[in-house]
Design a protein around this motif. Structure first.
Motif, PDB file in Angstrom:
ATOM      1  N   MET A  59       0.807  -1.213   0.000  1.00  0.00           N
ATOM      2  CA  MET A  59       0.000   0.000   0.000  1.00  0.00           C
ATOM      3  C   MET A  59       0.843   1.267   0.000  1.00  0.00           C
ATOM      4  SD  MET A  59      -2.974  -1.152  -0.303  1.00  0.00           S
ATOM      5  CE  MET A  59      -3.872   0.379  -0.142  1.00  0.00           C
ATOM      6  N   ASP A  60       2.130   1.134   0.250  1.00  0.00           N
ATOM      7  CA  ASP A  60       3.039   2.278   0.244  1.00  0.00           C
ATOM      8  C   ASP A  60       3.472   2.543  -1.196  1.00  0.00           C
ATOM      9  OD1 ASP A  60       5.198   4.062   0.465  1.00  0.00           O
ATOM     10  OD2 ASP A  60       5.831   3.221   2.387  1.00  0.00           O
ATOM     11  N   ALA A  61       3.237   3.777  -1.687  1.00  0.00           N
ATOM     12  CA  ALA A  61       3.575   4.109  -3.079  1.00  0.00           C
ATOM     13  C   ALA A  61       5.056   3.926  -3.362  1.00  0.00           C
ATOM     14  CB  ALA A  61       3.150   5.548  -3.388  1.00  0.00           C
ATOM     15  N   ARG A  62       5.906   4.075  -2.350  1.00  0.00           N
ATOM     16  CA  ARG A  62       7.345   3.912  -2.558  1.00  0.00           C
ATOM     17  C   ARG A  62       7.722   2.464  -2.844  1.00  0.00           C
ATOM     18  NH1 ARG A  62       8.971   6.901   2.955  1.00  0.00           N
ATOM     19  NH2 ARG A  62       7.200   5.586   3.560  1.00  0.00           N
ATOM     20  N   ILE A  63       6.805   1.565  -2.608  1.00  0.00           N
ATOM     21  CA  ILE A  63       7.061   0.144  -2.821  1.00  0.00           C
ATOM     22  C   ILE A  63       6.311  -0.387  -4.044  1.00  0.00           C
ATOM     23  CG2 ILE A  63       6.960  -2.157  -1.769  1.00  0.00           C
ATOM     24  CD1 ILE A  63       7.073  -0.802   0.955  1.00  0.00           C
ATOM     25  N   ASN A  64       5.119   0.177  -4.347  1.00  0.00           N
ATOM     26  CA  ASN A  64       4.341  -0.346  -5.470  1.00  0.00           C
ATOM     27  C   ASN A  64       4.450   0.492  -6.743  1.00  0.00           C
ATOM     28  OD1 ASN A  64       2.390   1.801  -5.476  1.00  0.00           O
ATOM     29  ND2 ASN A  64       1.224   0.790  -3.863  1.00  0.00           N
ATOM     30  N   THR A  65       5.222   1.585  -6.698  1.00  0.00           N
ATOM     31  CA  THR A  65       5.332   2.485  -7.846  1.00  0.00           C
ATOM     32  C   THR A  65       6.763   2.991  -7.959  1.00  0.00           C
ATOM     33  OG1 THR A  65       3.049   3.192  -7.445  1.00  0.00           O
ATOM     34  CG2 THR A  65       4.357   4.560  -8.932  1.00  0.00           C
ATOM     35  N   GLY A  66       7.180   3.321  -9.177  1.00  0.00           N
ATOM     36  CA  GLY A  66       8.536   3.829  -9.369  1.00  0.00           C
ATOM     37  C   GLY A  66       8.551   5.179 -10.060  1.00  0.00           C
ATOM     38  N   THR A  67       9.623   5.911  -9.852  1.00  0.00           N
ATOM     39  CA  THR A  67       9.906   7.162 -10.557  1.00  0.00           C
ATOM     40  C   THR A  67      11.225   6.975 -11.298  1.00  0.00           C
ATOM     41  OG1 THR A  67       8.670   8.874  -9.385  1.00  0.00           O
ATOM     42  CG2 THR A  67      10.892   9.455 -10.082  1.00  0.00           C
ATOM     43  N   THR A  68      11.333   7.582 -12.470  1.00  0.00           N
ATOM     44  CA  THR A  68      12.557   7.497 -13.277  1.00  0.00           C
ATOM     45  C   THR A  68      13.085   8.897 -13.541  1.00  0.00           C
ATOM     46  OG1 THR A  68      11.755   5.491 -14.366  1.00  0.00           O
ATOM     47  CG2 THR A  68      13.556   6.678 -15.451  1.00  0.00           C
ATOM     48  N   ILE A  69      14.381   9.079 -13.361  1.00  0.00           N
ATOM     49  CA  ILE A  69      15.036  10.342 -13.705  1.00  0.00           C
ATOM     50  C   ILE A  69      15.696  10.131 -15.069  1.00  0.00           C
ATOM     51  CG2 ILE A  69      16.646  12.116 -12.965  1.00  0.00           C
ATOM     52  CD1 ILE A  69      14.250  11.619 -11.081  1.00  0.00           C
ATOM     53  N   TYR A  85       7.721  11.133 -13.283  1.00  0.00           N
ATOM     54  CA  TYR A  85       7.509  11.292 -11.834  1.00  0.00           C
ATOM     55  C   TYR A  85       6.215  10.583 -11.439  1.00  0.00           C
ATOM     56  CZ  TYR A  85      11.155  14.834 -12.157  1.00  0.00           C
ATOM     57  OH  TYR A  85      12.346  15.493 -12.382  1.00  0.00           O
ATOM     58  N   HIS A  86       6.195   9.278 -11.661  1.00  0.00           N
ATOM     59  CA  HIS A  86       4.941   8.549 -11.473  1.00  0.00           C
ATOM     60  C   HIS A  86       4.645   8.280 -10.001  1.00  0.00           C
ATOM     61  CE1 HIS A  86       1.577   6.498 -13.214  1.00  0.00           C
ATOM     62  NE2 HIS A  86       1.803   5.418 -12.473  1.00  0.00           N
ATOM     63  N   LEU A  87       5.667   8.056  -9.224  1.00  0.00           N
ATOM     64  CA  LEU A  87       5.455   7.843  -7.796  1.00  0.00           C
ATOM     65  C   LEU A  87       4.809   9.084  -7.181  1.00  0.00           C
ATOM     66  CD1 LEU A  87       8.208   6.389  -5.423  1.00  0.00           C
ATOM     67  CD2 LEU A  87       6.433   7.927  -4.643  1.00  0.00           C
ATOM     68  N   GLU A  88       5.339  10.251  -7.534  1.00  0.00           N
ATOM     69  CA  GLU A  88       4.800  11.504  -7.010  1.00  0.00           C
ATOM     70  C   GLU A  88       3.357  11.711  -7.463  1.00  0.00           C
ATOM     71  OE1 GLU A  88       9.089  11.388  -7.017  1.00  0.00           O
ATOM     72  OE2 GLU A  88       7.632  11.078  -8.632  1.00  0.00           O
ATOM     73  N   HIS A  89       3.081  11.305  -8.705  1.00  0.00           N
ATOM     74  CA  HIS A  89       1.714  11.429  -9.215  1.00  0.00           C
ATOM     75  C   HIS A  89       0.759  10.553  -8.419  1.00  0.00           C
ATOM     76  CE1 HIS A  89      -1.704  11.523 -11.903  1.00  0.00           C
ATOM     77  NE2 HIS A  89      -1.602  10.217 -12.115  1.00  0.00           N
ATOM     78  N   HIS A  90       1.200   9.369  -8.012  1.00  0.00           N
ATOM     79  CA  HIS A  90       0.321   8.493  -7.234  1.00  0.00           C
ATOM     80  C   HIS A  90       0.090   9.032  -5.832  1.00  0.00           C
ATOM     81  CE1 HIS A  90      -0.976   4.673  -9.130  1.00  0.00           C
ATOM     82  NE2 HIS A  90      -0.138   5.076 -10.073  1.00  0.00           N
ATOM     83  N   ILE A  91       1.062   9.733  -5.296  1.00  0.00           N
ATOM     84  CA  ILE A  91       0.874  10.305  -3.958  1.00  0.00           C
ATOM     85  C   ILE A  91      -0.116  11.457  -4.005  1.00  0.00           C
ATOM     86  CG2 ILE A  91       2.023  11.409  -1.997  1.00  0.00           C
ATOM     87  CD1 ILE A  91       4.627  10.138  -3.009  1.00  0.00           C
ATOM     88  N   PHE A  92       0.064  12.346  -4.992  1.00  0.00           N
ATOM     89  CA  PHE A  92      -0.794  13.524  -5.134  1.00  0.00           C
ATOM     90  C   PHE A  92      -1.232  13.636  -6.595  1.00  0.00           C
ATOM     91  CE2 PHE A  92       2.071  14.833  -1.571  1.00  0.00           C
ATOM     92  CZ  PHE A  92       1.113  14.849  -0.578  1.00  0.00           C
ATOM     93  N   ALA A  93      -2.318  12.954  -6.938  1.00  0.00           N
ATOM     94  CA  ALA A  93      -2.775  12.925  -8.328  1.00  0.00           C
ATOM     95  C   ALA A  93      -3.290  14.282  -8.799  1.00  0.00           C
ATOM     96  CB  ALA A  93      -3.877  11.876  -8.491  1.00  0.00           C
ATOM     97  N   GLY A  94      -3.568  15.186  -7.868  1.00  0.00           N
ATOM     98  CA  GLY A  94      -4.067  16.502  -8.242  1.00  0.00           C
ATOM     99  C   GLY A  94      -2.980  17.497  -8.598  1.00  0.00           C
ATOM    100  N   VAL A  95      -1.723  17.121  -8.413  1.00  0.00           N
ATOM    101  CA  VAL A  95      -0.617  18.021  -8.764  1.00  0.00           C
ATOM    102  C   VAL A  95      -0.408  17.957 -10.275  1.00  0.00           C
ATOM    103  CG1 VAL A  95       1.863  18.438  -8.537  1.00  0.00           C
ATOM    104  CG2 VAL A  95       0.505  17.810  -6.532  1.00  0.00           C
ATOM    105  N   PRO A  96      -0.449  19.091 -10.977  1.00  0.00           N
ATOM    106  CA  PRO A  96      -0.273  19.077 -12.434  1.00  0.00           C
ATOM    107  C   PRO A  96       1.129  18.645 -12.812  1.00  0.00           C
ATOM    108  CG  PRO A  96      -0.300  21.326 -11.612  1.00  0.00           C
ATOM    109  CD  PRO A  96      -0.671  20.453 -10.457  1.00  0.00           C
ATOM    110  N   PRO A  97       1.312  18.125 -14.019  1.00  0.00           N
ATOM    111  CA  PRO A  97       2.611  17.571 -14.412  1.00  0.00           C
ATOM    112  C   PRO A  97       3.742  18.583 -14.380  1.00  0.00           C
ATOM    113  CG  PRO A  97       1.174  17.832 -16.316  1.00  0.00           C
ATOM    114  CD  PRO A  97       0.321  18.027 -15.103  1.00  0.00           C
ATOM    115  N   TYR A  98       3.435  19.844 -14.638  1.00  0.00           N
ATOM    116  CA  TYR A  98       4.490  20.860 -14.666  1.00  0.00           C
ATOM    117  C   TYR A  98       4.946  21.267 -13.265  1.00  0.00           C
ATOM    118  CZ  TYR A  98      -0.118  23.143 -14.960  1.00  0.00           C
ATOM    119  OH  TYR A  98      -1.444  23.476 -14.796  1.00  0.00           O
ATOM    120  N   ARG A  99       4.394  20.651 -12.231  1.00  0.00           N
ATOM    121  CA  ARG A  99       4.869  20.900 -10.865  1.00  0.00           C
ATOM    122  C   ARG A  99       5.386  19.635 -10.185  1.00  0.00           C
ATOM    123  NH1 ARG A  99       3.216  26.111 -10.424  1.00  0.00           N
ATOM    124  NH2 ARG A  99       1.090  26.633 -11.063  1.00  0.00           N
ATOM    125  N   LEU A 100       5.376  18.512 -10.895  1.00  0.00           N
ATOM    126  CA  LEU A 100       5.810  17.252 -10.290  1.00  0.00           C
ATOM    127  C   LEU A 100       7.307  17.238  -9.993  1.00  0.00           C
ATOM    128  CD1 LEU A 100       3.746  14.598 -12.280  1.00  0.00           C
ATOM    129  CD2 LEU A 100       3.476  15.246  -9.875  1.00  0.00           C
TER     130      LEU A 100
END
Length: 297
Positions: free
Chosen positions: A222-232, A248-263
């Motif tokens: 259930m922890d996004a840091r374990i079920n999702t990844g981010t790539t640089i 920045y997919h992990l960040e998107h899963h934590i806060f889906a309301g944050v627009p992509p240009y602020r991830l």
């Protein structure tokens, strides 16, 4: 058992509110930039037609189809434009039409992915459930993508399930694209879009799916840091494989309301404050993604 710290220990509500602010100007600039790249790809191939420019244009166009799909994804979340009607219009008639993604159908499907992420009911789990795979298996998948087998299969599926209410915007997009190319005396360039859709886009899509959840340590956690990844990504990977900050997919899963240009800003804040510490959830480039996605035979 020690529980993971809540996300509120790393970021304040005021910061979340600031990062969640939408901007019509920034969203429009993103759409215009991706559109300009598509136009430039066509222009270069038309002005200097040769195998190398045409191949390069097809590769760039494949990345743009990915980008338009991502924009549609953000519009589906209502997390792109500040004006709700613009999210609907662009998501349906512009980006969704170019990417062959029906906005309403996609929204219903994708929001369930967020709702059930980390559970057996996640509708996207089938895409990555077999990872990590052997190198031989991954090679077979990638070969199917670049030889068009995946693309033709998906296209046949779209034709089989054709519904005007869902596909009408894409038909209009292709009509306008062909007319525009005909007007500049280059109707021969029109198949480049389909070549990108069939031979390039499936590869970009697979790599993105792998990077988002295929390399996760435990997709049932259930922890996004374990079920999702981010790539640089490297700059060219961002251009071709993960445009519009979708990496920045992990960040998107934590806060889906944050627009992509602020991830990116959200990622840097959480990184500085140790949110990712002790969690191997950040891949550096898609070479790292592929390494994580494979296992010994």
């Amino acid at each position: 058992m020690k529980h993971a710290p809540a996300i509120g220990e790393y970021i304040t509500r005021a910061e979340i509110a600031e990062l969640s602010a939408k901007s019509d100007a920034r969203a429009a600039a993103t759409v215009l930039f991706q559109s300009a790249l598509a136009v430039a790809a066509f222009a270069v191939a038309i002005v200097w037609p040769n195998p190398l420019t045409i191949l390069a244009a097809i590769i760039v166009l494949g990345g743009r189809i990915q980008a338009f799909g991502i924009i549609t994804h953000d519009c589906a979340h209502g997390a792109f434009f500040r004006t709700p009607k613009l999210n609907v219009f662009v998501g349906k008639w512009v980006s969704g039409a170019a990417a062959h993604v029906p906005l309403d159908l996609y929204r219903r499907y994708h929001l369930n992915h967020h709702k059930y992420a980390g559970t057996p009911d996640d509708p996207d789990k089938w895409m990555v459930k077999s990872y990590p795979v052997t190198r031989a298996s991954l090679k077979r998948k990638l070969v199917r993508d670049v030889t068009g087998q995946t693309g033709f299969r998906d296209l046949l599926g779209e034709i089989k399930n054709f519904k005007w209410s869902q596909t009408g915007p894409s038909v209009l997009f292709h009509t306008l694209l062909f007319v525009a190319l005909l007007a500049v005396g280059a109707p021969w360039a029109y198949p480049m879009w389909w070549a990108a859709r069939i031979f390039v886009y499936p590869l970009t899509m697979r790599l993105r799916q792998i990077s988002e959840h295929g390399v996760a340590k435990d997709r049932d956690a259930m922890d996004a840091r374990i079920n999702t990844g981010t790539t640089i990504p490297r700059w060219w990977e961002a251009l071709l494989l993960s445009p519009c900050n979708v990496n920045y997919h992990l960040e998107h899963h934590i806060f889906a309301g944050v627009p992509p240009y602020r991830l990116a800003r959200l990622h840097h804040l959480l990184s500085e404050r140790g949110y990712y510490r002790d969690h191997d959830c950040i891949a550096h480039g898609f070479g790292d993604v592929l390494r994580r996605a494979t296992r010994p035979a």
